[in-house]
Motif scaffolding. Structure first.
Motif, PDB file in Angstrom:
ATOM      1  N   ILE A  61       0.840  -1.205   0.000  1.00  0.00           N
ATOM      2  CA  ILE A  61       0.000   0.000   0.000  1.00  0.00           C
ATOM      3  C   ILE A  61       0.874   1.253   0.000  1.00  0.00           C
ATOM      4  O   ILE A  61       0.637   2.203  -0.747  1.00  0.00           O
ATOM      5  CB  ILE A  61      -0.935  -0.011   1.223  1.00  0.00           C
ATOM      6  N   LEU A  62       1.933   1.199   0.827  1.00  0.00           N
ATOM      7  CA  LEU A  62       2.825   2.360   0.908  1.00  0.00           C
ATOM      8  C   LEU A  62       3.562   2.559  -0.413  1.00  0.00           C
ATOM      9  O   LEU A  62       3.752   3.700  -0.868  1.00  0.00           O
ATOM     10  CB  LEU A  62       3.809   2.161   2.062  1.00  0.00           C
ATOM     11  N   GLY A  74       1.118   4.040  -2.903  1.00  0.00           N
ATOM     12  CA  GLY A  74       0.838   5.426  -2.540  1.00  0.00           C
ATOM     13  C   GLY A  74       1.999   6.339  -2.867  1.00  0.00           C
ATOM     14  O   GLY A  74       1.803   7.463  -3.332  1.00  0.00           O
ATOM     15  N   LEU A 119       1.735   9.457  -5.320  1.00  0.00           N
ATOM     16  CA  LEU A 119       1.782  10.814  -4.764  1.00  0.00           C
ATOM     17  C   LEU A 119       3.009  11.601  -5.196  1.00  0.00           C
ATOM     18  O   LEU A 119       3.009  12.824  -5.104  1.00  0.00           O
ATOM     19  CB  LEU A 119       1.753  10.753  -3.236  1.00  0.00           C
ATOM     20  N   ILE A 157       2.414  14.323  -7.833  1.00  0.00           N
ATOM     21  CA  ILE A 157       1.574  15.401  -7.308  1.00  0.00           C
ATOM     22  C   ILE A 157       2.396  16.338  -6.434  1.00  0.00           C
ATOM     23  O   ILE A 157       2.278  17.567  -6.527  1.00  0.00           O
ATOM     24  CB  ILE A 157       0.396  14.804  -6.519  1.00  0.00           C
ATOM     25  N   ILE A 158       3.266  15.749  -5.605  1.00  0.00           N
ATOM     26  CA  ILE A 158       4.053  16.591  -4.696  1.00  0.00           C
ATOM     27  C   ILE A 158       5.041  17.445  -5.495  1.00  0.00           C
ATOM     28  O   ILE A 158       5.227  18.631  -5.207  1.00  0.00           O
ATOM     29  CB  ILE A 158       4.770  15.720  -3.650  1.00  0.00           C
ATOM     30  N   LEU A 175       3.189  20.275  -7.028  1.00  0.00           N
ATOM     31  CA  LEU A 175       2.867  21.289  -6.026  1.00  0.00           C
ATOM     32  C   LEU A 175       4.079  22.171  -5.737  1.00  0.00           C
ATOM     33  O   LEU A 175       3.961  23.408  -5.636  1.00  0.00           O
ATOM     34  CB  LEU A 175       2.391  20.599  -4.753  1.00  0.00           C
ATOM     35  N   THR A 228      10.836  16.697  -0.204  1.00  0.00           N
ATOM     36  CA  THR A 228       9.913  15.828   0.523  1.00  0.00           C
ATOM     37  C   THR A 228       9.338  14.754  -0.391  1.00  0.00           C
ATOM     38  O   THR A 228       9.122  13.617   0.031  1.00  0.00           O
ATOM     39  CB  THR A 228       8.790  16.666   1.142  1.00  0.00           C
ATOM     40  N   LEU A 254      11.742  12.134  -0.516  1.00  0.00           N
ATOM     41  CA  LEU A 254      11.732  11.395   0.756  1.00  0.00           C
ATOM     42  C   LEU A 254      10.671  10.304   0.751  1.00  0.00           C
ATOM     43  O   LEU A 254      10.911   9.188   1.247  1.00  0.00           O
ATOM     44  CB  LEU A 254      11.492  12.363   1.908  1.00  0.00           C
ATOM     45  N   ILE A 255       9.499  10.586   0.161  1.00  0.00           N
ATOM     46  CA  ILE A 255       8.476   9.534   0.184  1.00  0.00           C
ATOM     47  C   ILE A 255       8.869   8.390  -0.749  1.00  0.00           C
ATOM     48  O   ILE A 255       8.569   7.228  -0.469  1.00  0.00           O
ATOM     49  CB  ILE A 255       7.081  10.088  -0.121  1.00  0.00           C
ATOM     50  N   PHE A 283      -6.634  15.660  -1.870  1.00  0.00           N
ATOM     51  CA  PHE A 283      -5.327  15.353  -1.283  1.00  0.00           C
ATOM     52  C   PHE A 283      -5.484  14.663   0.068  1.00  0.00           C
ATOM     53  O   PHE A 283      -4.756  13.712   0.372  1.00  0.00           O
ATOM     54  CB  PHE A 283      -4.506  16.631  -1.113  1.00  0.00           C
ATOM     55  N   LEU A 311      -6.408  11.135  -0.453  1.00  0.00           N
ATOM     56  CA  LEU A 311      -5.333  10.281  -0.952  1.00  0.00           C
ATOM     57  C   LEU A 311      -4.295   9.986   0.112  1.00  0.00           C
ATOM     58  O   LEU A 311      -3.778   8.874   0.199  1.00  0.00           O
ATOM     59  CB  LEU A 311      -4.628  10.961  -2.129  1.00  0.00           C
ATOM     60  N   ILE A 322      -2.941   6.421   3.937  1.00  0.00           N
ATOM     61  CA  ILE A 322      -1.613   5.801   3.872  1.00  0.00           C
ATOM     62  C   ILE A 322      -0.911   5.911   5.220  1.00  0.00           C
ATOM     63  O   ILE A 322      -0.325   4.948   5.717  1.00  0.00           O
ATOM     64  CB  ILE A 322      -0.786   6.478   2.769  1.00  0.00           C
ATOM     65  N   HIS A 344      -2.492   3.497   7.752  1.00  0.00           N
ATOM     66  CA  HIS A 344      -2.083   2.114   7.507  1.00  0.00           C
ATOM     67  C   HIS A 344      -0.653   1.875   7.980  1.00  0.00           C
ATOM     68  O   HIS A 344      -0.369   0.887   8.666  1.00  0.00           O
ATOM     69  CB  HIS A 344      -2.191   1.819   6.014  1.00  0.00           C
ATOM     70  N   ALA A 346       8.007  17.470   7.683  1.00  0.00           N
ATOM     71  CA  ALA A 346       8.551  16.189   7.235  1.00  0.00           C
ATOM     72  C   ALA A 346      10.068  16.126   7.279  1.00  0.00           C
ATOM     73  O   ALA A 346      10.634  15.149   7.764  1.00  0.00           O
ATOM     74  CB  ALA A 346       8.065  15.906   5.817  1.00  0.00           C
ATOM     75  N   LEU A 347      10.740  17.181   6.790  1.00  0.00           N
ATOM     76  CA  LEU A 347      12.186  17.042   6.559  1.00  0.00           C
ATOM     77  C   LEU A 347      12.978  16.947   7.851  1.00  0.00           C
ATOM     78  O   LEU A 347      13.813  16.052   8.001  1.00  0.00           O
ATOM     79  CB  LEU A 347      12.690  18.233   5.743  1.00  0.00           C
ATOM     80  N   ILE A 397      -0.614  22.944   1.500  1.00  0.00           N
ATOM     81  CA  ILE A 397       0.671  22.314   1.814  1.00  0.00           C
ATOM     82  C   ILE A 397       0.507  21.328   2.969  1.00  0.00           C
ATOM     83  O   ILE A 397       1.024  20.201   2.943  1.00  0.00           O
ATOM     84  CB  ILE A 397       1.705  23.390   2.196  1.00  0.00           C
ATOM     85  N   ILE A 449      -1.130  17.951   2.066  1.00  0.00           N
ATOM     86  CA  ILE A 449      -0.374  16.937   1.331  1.00  0.00           C
ATOM     87  C   ILE A 449       0.943  16.567   1.994  1.00  0.00           C
ATOM     88  O   ILE A 449       1.477  15.491   1.746  1.00  0.00           O
ATOM     89  CB  ILE A 449      -0.164  17.369  -0.120  1.00  0.00           C
ATOM     90  N   LEU A 450       1.478  17.424   2.877  1.00  0.00           N
ATOM     91  CA  LEU A 450       2.729  17.055   3.536  1.00  0.00           C
ATOM     92  C   LEU A 450       2.537  16.573   4.967  1.00  0.00           C
ATOM     93  O   LEU A 450       3.456  16.038   5.547  1.00  0.00           O
ATOM     94  CB  LEU A 450       3.705  18.231   3.555  1.00  0.00           C
ATOM     95  N   MET A 506       3.511  12.981   5.885  1.00  0.00           N
ATOM     96  CA  MET A 506       4.882  12.479   5.707  1.00  0.00           C
ATOM     97  C   MET A 506       5.591  12.264   7.034  1.00  0.00           C
ATOM     98  O   MET A 506       6.357  11.313   7.186  1.00  0.00           O
ATOM     99  CB  MET A 506       5.672  13.470   4.873  1.00  0.00           C
TER     100      MET A 506
END
Lengths: 230, 112, 92, 85
Positions: free
Chosen positions: A98-99, A102, A106, A109-110, A113, A137, A140-141, B71, B74, B78, B81, C74-75, D65, D68-69, D72
């Protein structure tokens, strides 16, 4: 007793900071420099976002210095950690499917953006540094989500060098046209449009690519030190 | 006050209610997995409804708010999970009377 | 008499909300400093940057809020976590 | 209309404070991370509401932002806990 003393000292400092700052009129339109910038920014530079016009136009040389500092930090980290691998007993657990799905869905898209943020740097909040960070980032994913992913370091360094050269050439062109270093040479256009504000979008696109490539390289180098041999 | 504003107010009220219920569920539930149930599903629905309601209240913003909703839909599952899987693998098991834990069996087969 | 004049004005509600956010910010910062479990300290710094971004937006500084959101979420968390993998989870 | 905004903001702040209880109290690590996840979603909704209250269209970029972030950080902590990083 020691904690009590520390709390007392903190209260003392806090009280005097409060009395010092209580009389300052924050947010009022009394400062001469700020008023001048707010009034003359839009006709002089063509950028709607005043922060961006100050960072790139009035203090463009400072931004070049910041980008250089980030480049030196990334280079030093790569030099220290070059060739360092994780211990072989560091077993790595695979990400779930799943990860992985994803992450693959994604990532575009990132990156889109991040590109939106640094292309619209003179219209909306944000700019090159923020857009580059968002692109990093996105890398990173991919690192987290895909098993044994490695970034292409040759591509990253080519991208970074091209972006840096673009920044410096944009500065030198100002000298070539008989003006100062990093001075605007392009037409200003209508304020509020994407293609306006002269040199600001070009410099911000270069800064965005440079910061994104550097931070992605830093993350990949750091991550390769914790992974054992596979 | 036209019909769009009323729809927007209803949606934002519903969203805020779901966010509040999700937060209460995090505190009141007995076990980590049930807390996750409340803390991810209810809050995801709440935030989606809330932001869509803001788009209805200002019709010029509708496209961007729908983008935010997509967003959230989506990206949020994740993270839920990944968190549930990490908790299970770091040795936290659900409190249940019948001891039904099918994922444990999967996990042991995965390890060998 | 002064207490009777304190009705629920919009300014008072605004300041109360800001005060709650500031209080949570300070408590999260203290939590992440005194914690012995360093993973929880990293989670605490993530919470600090989360609340700080909302406070910057309350002060009408969207540029700074966006920077804080892009970097702090995140970073920095990922870089701290890589450093934590190379050292140990618990502080002696 | 302003009263409606204040009620909404009050509900969001209440939810934030209730989730913060579980964050500071939670016995194990994943409890706290669940609370952090919920708080990040609540604050995303709050950022969108601040853009509505101030009537500035560009402020909603910050909420974009975050939407979507925000996940993470949770994913990286989860991958750390299952020895993925």
């Amino acid at each position: 007793m020691k904690k009590l003393l520390a709390a007392f000292l903190l209260g003392f400092i806090g009280y005097y900071l409060y009395t010092a700052f209580a009389g300052v009129p924050f947010g009022e339109n009394k400062m001469e420099v700020g008023k001048d910038y707010l009034e003359t920014t839009v006709p002089k530079t063509g950028a709607v976002n005043t922060v961006t016009s100050i960072v790139v136009n009035y203090r463009g040389f400072d931004t070049l210095g910041e980008v250089t500092v980030l480049f030196l930090a990334a280079t030093g980290l790569g030099a220290i950690l070059f060739g360092m691998k994780g211990k072989p007993e560091d077993k790595h657990r695979e990400p779930s499917s799943i990860l992985t799905t994803g992450a693959k869905a994604l990532f575009p898209i990132i990156v889109l953006l991040g590109a939106y943020i640094f292309i619209h740097g003179h219209l909306t909040p944000g700019g090159g540094f923020q857009g580059g960070t968002i692109i990093a980032t996105g890398v990173l994913i991919l690192i987290l989500g895909i098993k044994s992913f490695h970034a292409n370091h040759a591509l990253l360094s080519v991208m970074e060098s091209l972006a840096g050269i673009t920044f410096v050439v944009a500065g030198i062109l100002g000298l070539a046209f008989g003006k100062n270093f990093l001075e605007n040479i392009l037409p200003l256009g209508t304020p509020g449009q994407v293609l306006s504000a002269g040199i600001i979008p070009i410099i911000y696109i270069a800064v965005g690519f440079k910061v994104g490539a550097e931070l992605a390289g830093v993350l990949d180098t750091l991550m390769s030190t914790t992974r054992g041999e596979e | 006050m036209n019909i769009m504003t009323i729809i927007g107010m209803l949606l934002t009220s519903l969203g805020a209610l779901f966010l509040l219920l999700g937060a209460i569920g995090i505190v009141r539930m007995p076990d980590m997995y049930t807390r996750m149930q409340a803390g991810t599903k209810a809050t995801t629905l709440g935030a989606m409804s809330f932001i869509l309601g803001i788009g209805f209240m200002e019709p010029a913003w509708l496209i961007k708010t729908i983008l935010i909703v997509v967003f959230i839909a989506l990206s949020n599952p994740i993270s839920s999970h990944a968190l549930a899987r990490a908790a299970h693998r770091s040795g936290i098991f659900p409190l249940s009377r019948e001891n039904i834990d099918l994922y444990k069996k999967d996990n042991q087969e995965d390890k060998s | 008499m002064i207490l009777l004049q304190w009705t629920l004005t919009p300014e008072l509600l605004y300041q109360a909300g800001t005060g709650i956010l500031l209080f949570l910010l300070v408590v999260a910062a203290i939590f992440s400093v005194v914690q012995k479990d360093l993973l929880m300290a990293i989670v605490g710094t993530s919470l600090v940057s989360l609340i700080l971004s909302v406070l910057f937006l309350l002060l009408h500084a969207p540029d700074v809020a966006l920077t804080e959101a892009a970097i702090g979420v995140a970073l920095t968390t990922a870089i701290f976590l890589i450093a934590l993998r190379k050292t140990g989870r618990y502080e002696e | 209309m302003d009263t409606f905004y204040y009620i909404l903001g009050g509900i969001l702040l209440l939810a934030l404070v209730i989730a913060a209880f579980r964050f500071f109290q939670g016995p194990t690590a994943p409890d706290r991370i669940v609370a952090l996840d919920a708080m990040s979603i609540i604050l995303t909704a709050g950022l969108a509401m601040l853009a509505l209250v101030f009537h500035r269209f560009i402020y909603i970029d910050v909420a974009l932002i975050y939407a979507i972030l925000g996940f993470m950080g949770i994913v990286s902590i989860a991958r750390w806990m299952e020895k993925g990083i």
